[in-house]
Design an enzyme around this catalytic site. Structure first.
Site, PDB file in Angstrom:
ATOM      1  N   SER A 249       0.900  -1.193  -0.103  1.00  0.00           N
ATOM      2  CA  SER A 249      -0.054  -0.028   0.092  1.00  0.00           C
ATOM      3  C   SER A 249       0.817   1.251  -0.097  1.00  0.00           C
ATOM      4  CB  SER A 249      -0.834   0.056   1.370  1.00  0.00           C
ATOM      5  OG  SER A 249      -0.344   0.150   2.505  1.00  0.00           O
TER       6      SER A 249
ATOM      7  N   ASP B 238      -8.732  -7.233  11.694  1.00  0.00           N
ATOM      8  CA  ASP B 238      -8.755  -8.726  11.459  1.00  0.00           C
ATOM      9  C   ASP B 238      -7.920  -9.356  12.434  1.00  0.00           C
ATOM     10  OD1 ASP B 238      -7.020  -6.836   9.996  1.00  0.00           O
ATOM     11  OD2 ASP B 238      -5.922  -8.731   9.550  1.00  0.00           O
TER      12      ASP B 238
END
Length: 326
Positions: free
Chosen positions: A82, A214
């Site tokens: 990213s 997560d």
């Protein structure tokens, strides 16, 4: 009785530190009396925003890439990221005299994409909400004969990231707790390996954005959980599932995960800028957000924070942290 050797050990982290000596920066550990008074503890800030490429990622990328064979280096390196790992691999490739191809989301902040390209990398973009970045990068690497250096799913990458905590403890001395951001889990896996290898009783706490929990969910359920791709200002932590290797380490070593909101991250970025005089990107500010918001709970006497990076351009910083930012 047989014992299983951990995939990454303190010796691996120390070996990475020797390899990185003179190549990566030994970043400063800062103190703030104002911060100490606000949170009621002695806080030591490991400022990886001053690392090469502006983030801790250079440690793992260089440690992994520098171990490739001459033949592998001649063919080139691939990566997906990213932003910060992209820059790290691009710089590592340049330092090692090879080339890099990086798969990056289309919505990567321009400053991160431009920096990776500026180090000489070829950029291939994809839609983070519909595309599988690992699959795209693996197919590209196979097609071109490149060696893939993943952002966290590799023991040499994890060992390299762990050198940040190793340096922190070497300089700060005994700490009660180390707090780091959690994205794919490489930084905290390496940090926990180093910290608990040096001081088995130390606590290691991770911080995730509320929208990207997560790892917290996975630890609670005892298995890797996949969530929708997070929509959060902390783009470096916008991960939908923990890494398999990193989770195998983190489920064994971590003492907990706390969550912070995007607004709390903004407040931490402002505090760092106004009171500490340092610039942090959202992911890099999340551990500080956990302290300032009280999300980290009652603190022990001495706490080390790894502020993971500062890659944010002036326009985005102003949008996020200016008066009335939304």
């Amino acid at each position: 009785m047989t014992t299983t050797t951990p995939p990454v050990t303190l010796d691996d982290v120390r070996d990475a530190a020797a390899r990185l000596k003179g190549v990566a920066h030994r970043t400063p550990v800062l103190r703030s009396r104002t911060l100490d008074a606000l949170v009621g503890a002695e806080i030591l800030l490991k400022c990886e925003n001053f690392q090469r490429v502006g983030a801790f990622k250079f440690r793992g990328a260089y440690n992994a890439a520098s171990r490739l064979t001459p033949e592998q280096l001649a063919r080139g390196i691939a990566a997906y990221s990213s932003g910060n790992h992209a820059q790290a691999v691009a710089l590592a490739a340049r330092e090692l005299g090879t080339t890099a191809v990086i798969v990056m989301p289309e919505d990567t902040p321009p400053s991160k994409r431009d920096a990776a390209a500026g180090y000489g990398a070829e950029i291939v973009t994809y839609d983070r909400y519909t595309g599988d970045r690992a699959a795209i990068a693996e197919a590209l690497a196979a097609e071109r004969g490149l060696t893939l250096v993943p952002p966290y799913e590799h023991p040499h990458v994890i060992a390299g990231q762990g050198t940040a905590a190793l340096e922190l403890i070497e300089e700060a001395g005994d700490l009660d707790t180390v707090i780091t951001p959690v994205g794919g889990g490489g930084l905290i896996a390496g940090s926990a390996t180093a910290a608990k290898g040096l001081h088995p009783g130390i606590r290691v706490i991770g911080v995730e954005p509320e929208a990207g929990d997560d790892t917290k969910r996975s630890l609670e359920e005892g298995r890797r959980v996949t969530i929708p791709v997070p929509r959060t200002i902390a783009d470096g932590q916008a991960i939908d599932t923990p890494g398999e290797l990193t989770f195998s380490i983190n489920r064994r070593l971590l003492d907990g995960i706390v969550l912070v909101s995007d607004d709390e991250i903004r407040d931490a970025m402002r505090f760092a800028f106004e009171r500490l005089k340092i610039v942090l990107e959202p992911s890099g500010a999340s551990p500080l957000a956990a302290l300032l918001s009280g999300r980290a709970g009652p603190l022990p006497r001495r706490v080390g924070l790894i502020l993971s990076g500062g890659n944010i351009d002036a326009a985005r910083f102003a949008r996020l942290c200016g008066t009335g930012a939304s």
